[in-house]
Write a protein that holds these residues in place. Sequence first.
Motif, PDB file in Angstrom:
ATOM      1  N   TRP A   1     -41.487  19.314  99.082  1.00  0.00           N
ATOM      2  CA  TRP A   1     -42.750  19.362  99.339  1.00  0.00           C
ATOM      3  C   TRP A   1     -43.338  19.190 100.849  1.00  0.00           C
ATOM      4  CZ3 TRP A   1     -46.499  20.163  95.124  1.00  0.00           C
ATOM      5  CH2 TRP A   1     -45.663  20.144  93.919  1.00  0.00           C
ATOM      6  N   PRO A   2     -44.550  19.453 101.067  1.00  0.00           N
ATOM      7  CA  PRO A   2     -44.989  19.576 102.516  1.00  0.00           C
ATOM      8  C   PRO A   2     -44.804  18.303 103.105  1.00  0.00           C
ATOM      9  CG  PRO A   2     -46.689  20.557 101.202  1.00  0.00           C
ATOM     10  CD  PRO A   2     -45.605  20.113 100.196  1.00  0.00           C
TER      11      PRO A   2
ATOM     12  N   TRP B   1     -50.408  19.114 104.529  1.00  0.00           N
ATOM     13  CA  TRP B   1     -50.897  19.343 103.091  1.00  0.00           C
ATOM     14  C   TRP B   1     -52.493  19.668 103.591  1.00  0.00           C
ATOM     15  CZ3 TRP B   1     -49.700  18.062  97.780  1.00  0.00           C
ATOM     16  CH2 TRP B   1     -48.691  17.659  97.676  1.00  0.00           C
TER      17      TRP B   1
ATOM     18  N   VAL C   1     -50.143  23.684  96.247  1.00  0.00           N
ATOM     19  CA  VAL C   1     -51.465  23.002  97.064  1.00  0.00           C
ATOM     20  C   VAL C   1     -52.558  23.964  97.408  1.00  0.00           C
ATOM     21  CG1 VAL C   1     -51.885  21.759  99.051  1.00  0.00           C
ATOM     22  CG2 VAL C   1     -49.599  21.507  98.095  1.00  0.00           C
TER      23      VAL C   1
END
Length: 307
Positions: free
Chosen positions: A64-65, A71, A195
């Motif tokens: 994930w980021p 983000w 996202v």
Amino acid sequence: MPTQRPRHLALTAMPVLFVLLWSTGFIGAKYGLPYAEPFTFLFVRFALTLALLVPLVFFFKGSWPRDIALWGHIAVSGLLVHGAYLGGVFYGIYLGMPAGLASLLVGLQPLLTAALAGPLLDERLSRWQWLGLSLGLVGIAMVLGSKLDPGAALFQGFGLPALLAVLVALLGIACGTLYQKRFCTTMPLLSGTVVQYLAAGVLLGVGALLFESRQIDWSPTFALTLAWLVCILSIAAILLLMALIERGEASRVASLFYLVPPVTALQAWWLFGEHLPPIALLGMAIALGGVVMAVKAKRRAVKAPGR
């Protein structure tokens, strides 16, 4: 060498496949909008896309980021690439703009992206590239000119609000491409796309709550159209676009969008009877020649220092 050839063919096919897939998005909008309002349609599409993408992130053990700032940057790019772009295109078609013409207007993106890429990303275009992009603009202008109706307020079947909506889409995809190249180069592909869709889905969900009735006619046509847009456009084509942006300069990737309008217009002619006069066909040919010139000129510029 034998093992490199399939890889080379795959890399060569990526832009062609992207153009073919991306062009069907305008056709999907035309098919689906009689059964749902545009923001509602897109909100449902993004919700279903997220339901498929999130499990894929965990299945492939994707990262994930890494921090809150990334983000935020990914969310902004999603608002532009998905929210503004798709929201504008769908709303313009909903207001009566032909699918082929919406695609042609958004096809002005390469010139806008190239003009902004210099000051923002320090990407300099050669004179041959500018000539190629300018030819693409001339070709698209010829197609637009063939759609003018001197006896109407603007174009046949739609007015200024539809045109403004598609111009918002044009600005969104151009700025989104540049923003992602500038701030999201370390974005994990799968989770970053999640996202982006989440941010765009919130925006369009608010739009549906404020401005639409949110009623959907779940006909077989709408269900099949939605399935195509979710699986082929929102997952396959978007991931392909992100991979292309990672592999090349923003202006070169953007030049691929010149190929989408001719493909979309031909599909719209075949499926919906949208008129294609001879001058429009000539304009498409000129646009195609322009994009080939722009891409070839970039490749020569990259190879030149090694001579």
